[in-house]
Design a protein around this motif. Structure first.
Motif, PDB file in Angstrom:
ATOM      1  N   UNK A 138       0.903  -1.211  -0.049  1.00 18.27           N
ATOM      2  CA  UNK A 138       0.065   0.004   0.020  1.00 18.27           C
ATOM      3  C   UNK A 138       0.887   1.299   0.129  1.00 18.27           C
ATOM      4  N   UNK A 139       1.979   1.305   0.674  1.00 22.18           N
ATOM      5  CA  UNK A 139       2.750   2.324   0.551  1.00 22.18           C
ATOM      6  C   UNK A 139       3.210   2.549  -0.644  1.00 22.18           C
ATOM      7  N   UNK A 140       3.887   1.720  -1.318  1.00 23.36           N
ATOM      8  CA  UNK A 140       4.525   1.962  -2.601  1.00 23.36           C
ATOM      9  C   UNK A 140       3.231   2.448  -3.656  1.00 23.36           C
ATOM     10  N   UNK A 141       2.096   1.922  -3.505  1.00 22.65           N
ATOM     11  CA  UNK A 141       1.084   2.188  -4.347  1.00 22.65           C
ATOM     12  C   UNK A 141       0.634   3.692  -4.095  1.00 22.65           C
ATOM     13  N   UNK A 142       0.617   4.045  -2.802  1.00 26.52           N
ATOM     14  CA  UNK A 142       0.416   5.329  -2.335  1.00 26.52           C
ATOM     15  C   UNK A 142       1.286   6.389  -3.142  1.00 26.52           C
ATOM     16  N   UNK A 158       0.624   6.679  -6.579  1.00 29.50           N
ATOM     17  CA  UNK A 158      -0.609   7.678  -6.901  1.00 29.50           C
ATOM     18  C   UNK A 158      -0.320   8.871  -6.718  1.00 29.50           C
ATOM     19  N   UNK A 159       0.690   9.357  -5.709  1.00 27.45           N
ATOM     20  CA  UNK A 159       0.898  10.716  -5.439  1.00 27.45           C
ATOM     21  C   UNK A 159       1.619  11.330  -6.473  1.00 27.45           C
TER      22      UNK A 159
END
Lengths: 229, 141
Positions: free
Chosen positions: A149-153, A156-157
């Protein structure tokens, strides 16, 4: 009288032994009893001297080892410094943004994306977008083994920030395993344009280019038409 | 640290400490190796690695680091890779809330814990205020 004298003598010698032991304990490792008389007590004195010898050897050995350990530690610290230096160098090197076609930027991401690296990556990408004026950037994550989730976040940013500068960001190189994992995690990446391979992303980017080219030509002709009238 | 019930037939594959962000990456890679050694397919490897990655991040971000225990054993007649992550952080106050999609107490997306649960076959969590949090995930082989 003779007995008394003998007792005195023994007392003296015992006192001397005590003195020697005390100075050894205080750190004078060269202190020895070195008795010159040969009798029952001298055996004990010799044994004590031997023990002090052994102790001295041990101490010397320990000091030597301590010195070695300290030297090694200093070496390791030196190496660690180099590693940190190289790590920060690598951070800079590991986010290359290159213009591969008219209007198209590529940012290949390899390895793990932590917050520090994403920050540098985002900065590099945004700078390059402004510098080149490209309207399409491709983020290729073929070399990223784990997307949590952190990488995806972070991704996304980055995409959102690029969009704010008027650039469309495409993410390519999502493997089947990662695609399934993202779905199970419950992350919604539907707002991002994603492609399976870098090739697909390139084809898409070129089509977009063609479209905008056509629009430009169209408006150019429209202008000249007006002029003729 | 909070303990979860264990079984004597489990064998330990490794025990790791999480202190820095770099440890997360390293341990995550080791988990992938363990999963591979158990002959898991690439999809299961990715799932369990990602789930553990979420747990490690929580441990690092909210629990101040912690311990990871990797074991293998038979659970409900199935071969399982068992990973237990324990920290001594402030604990999770409302477990139901923490396990719901989209809730985050920090800067995350809020899919870490519920997402990790969906990626594995069994998920146990125990948390007590000011004592810490222990999470165990299992993946059948």
């Amino acid at each position: 009288m003779k007995e008394d004298y003998k007792i005195e003598r023994v007392k003296e010698r015992i006192n001397y032994i005590e003195d020697v032991l005390a100075s050894v304990a205080a750190g004078d490792i060269d202190a020895r009893i070195n008795s010159e008389v040969e009798d029952d007590l001298s055996g004990i004195e010799a044994a004590i001297d031997l023990l002090i010898d052994d102790l001295t050897d041990e101490l010397k050995q320990r000091k030597k080892m301590q010195k070695e350990v300290e030297e090694k530690l200093a070496k390791i610290q030196e190496q660690q410094k180099t590693i940190f230096q190289q790590q920060s160098d690598l951070l800079e090197l590991s986010s290359p943004v290159s213009k591969v076609w008219d209007n198209v930027l590529i940012l290949p991401v390899i390895g793990t994306l932590d917050s520090q690296r994403t920050q540098i990556m985002m900065e590099n990408l945004l700078e390059k977008i402004v510098e080149t004026g490209c309207t399409i950037s491709i983020l290729d994550i073929t070399g990223v083994p784990t997307v949590d989730t952190q990488v995806a976040n972070h991704l996304l940013k980055t995409v959102t920030a690029a969009r704010l500068l008027g650039t469309e960001c495409i993410i390519s190189g999502i493997s089947p395993a990662i695609a399934q994992t993202i779905v199970h995690l419950g992350i919604d990446l539907s707002s991002i344009n994603t492609k399976a391979t870098l090739q697909d992303a390139m084809i898409y980017a070129m089509k977009q280019n063609q479209l905008s080219e056509n629009v430009k030509l169209h408006s150019l002709f429209a202008d000249s038409d007006e002029n003729e009238e | 640290m909070l303990q979860l019930t264990t079984d004597s037939n489990w064998t330990e594959l490794g025990k790791y400490i999480i202190k820095t962000e770099h440890d997360i990456v390293q341990v995550r890679q080791l988990i992938r190796v363990h999963a591979k050694e158990m002959n898991m397919g690439i999809i299961d490897q990715t799932r369990v690695t990602t789930a553990v990655s979420e747990l490690l991040r929580n441990m690092y971000n909210y629990g101040g680091g912690g311990e990871v225990l990797v074991e293998t054993g038979v659970v409900d007649d199935k071969n399982a890779l068992i990973i237990t992550c324990a920290d001594e952080g402030s604990g999770i106050e409302d477990l139901d809330l923490a396990m719901s999609d989209g809730y985050t107490s920090g800067m995350g997306m809020g899919y870490g814990l519920p997402g990790a649960k969906r990626l594995v076959d069994r998920f146990e969590i125990k948390s007590e205020k000011n004592i810490g949090t222990t999470v165990r995930v299992m993946k059948w082989r």
